[in-house]
Design an enzyme around this catalytic site. Structure first.
Site, PDB file in Angstrom:
ATOM      1  N   PRO A  19       1.399  -1.779  -2.333  1.00  0.00           N
ATOM      2  CG  PRO A  19       1.014  -4.074  -2.165  1.00  0.00           C
ATOM      3  CD  PRO A  19       0.473  -2.828  -2.806  1.00  0.00           C
ATOM      4  CD  GLU A  66      -6.046 -10.946  -5.642  1.00  0.00           C
ATOM      5  OE1 GLU A  66      -4.816 -10.928  -5.833  1.00  0.00           O
ATOM      6  OE2 GLU A  66      -6.569 -11.398  -4.604  1.00  0.00           O
ATOM      7  NE  ARG A 112      -0.685  13.165  16.367  1.00  0.00           N
ATOM      8  CZ  ARG A 112       0.340  13.498  17.146  1.00  0.00           C
ATOM      9  NH1 ARG A 112       1.498  13.789  16.586  1.00  0.00           N
ATOM     10  NH2 ARG A 112       0.212  13.546  18.458  1.00  0.00           N
ATOM     11  CG  ASP A 131       4.512  13.419  17.910  1.00  0.00           C
ATOM     12  OD1 ASP A 131       4.177  13.309  19.105  1.00  0.00           O
ATOM     13  OD2 ASP A 131       3.754  13.837  17.012  1.00  0.00           O
TER      14      ASP A 131
END
Length: 257
Positions: free
Chosen positions: A90, A117, A155, A170
């Site tokens: 995170p 965790e 890609r 894109d």
């Protein structure tokens, strides 16, 4: 390029690497993916890789030693033993087109998929070079984030997509000035009473391109105004673009009044 993935669930990657257009990159070795399970480097009959956190609290924490041993095995096999070690977490920088483009031009990395965790901080401090995140939410593990990065990198490799120009159109690509892509339509011309925009059927290349540009600007202004701000700062918007954005802003103000 080579990516070594440390994961407790290597079986999750098998179908991902074998289906879809990006399988060409993995099958050809353009994106060479190796999977490593740290349980193979754990001690005891149960091959334990986690334990309770010091200080108490819920959940379990991945132990540093099995990860260190696994990383050491990888480095013994890689030609570039100093390849960067990436942890999905995170606190990492959010993955965007710029990040993907950098990795697509790299020699690869070691990707660590955490579980429980988290990972013992001492391993992170000692070995992790880069931390990346998919966004402001928490997953059960880093595998989905690793697959997302691998797919996005694959890609962008030459010859992987059927049309070499596909990824240039894109969303977020500099070729589109970092804007969202426009809507797309295919046959039939009328479906459930909804017709394809006439401009796309006109055969007039310049008009079609202007329509697509206007759609990209409108979608970006409505859903991601930050992309408009970035394009403006970078000097990517022309007089016709600014005129359209002004009309859109006036229409929005009138609708609100």
């Amino acid at each position: 390029m080579r990516f070594d993935v440390i994961t407790l669930f290597p079986e999750l990657f098998a179908p991902f690497l074998q289906v879809g257009v990006t399988r060409r990159a993995y099958a050809s070795g353009q994106v060479d993916v190796h999977l490593w399970n740290p349980r193979d480097d754990a001690d005891g009959a149960y091959r334990r890789v986690d334990d309770r956190p010091f200080g108490g609290g819920p959940g379990m924490v991945m132990m540093a030693e099995p990860l260190r041993r696994c990383l050491q095995r990888i480095r013994e096999q890689r030609a570039d033993a100093g390849a960067p070690v990436v942890l999905f977490s995170p606190i990492g920088a959010r993955i965007d087109h710029g990040v993907v483009s950098q990795w697509a031009r790299s020699e690869g990395a070691v990707l660590i998929c955490g579980r429980y965790e988290g990972i013992d901080q001492r391993f992170i401090d000692a070995f992790v070079d880069v931390q990346l995140s998919l966004g402001d939410f928490v997953l059960s593990g880093g595998e989905i984030a690793a697959m997302a990065l691998l797919d996005a990198v694959a890609r962008l490799q030459p010859g992987v997509l059927g049309d070499a120009d596909s990824h240039a159109l894109d969303s977020f690509n500099p070729e589109l000035d970092g804007l969202l892509d426009c809507p797309h339509y295919t046959r039939p011309e009328v479906w459930e009473g909804r017709a394809v925009p006439p401009t796309l059927l006109s055969g007039h290349h310049a008009q079609v391109e202007r329509w697509r540009r206007d759609q990209r600007l409108e979608l970006s202004a409505r859903h991601r105004p930050d992309l408009i701000d970035q394009a403006r700062v970078q000097g990517r918007l022309g007089p016709a673009d600014e005129a359209l954005l002004q009309r859109l802003a006036r229409s929005s103000r009138q609708a609100e009044s």
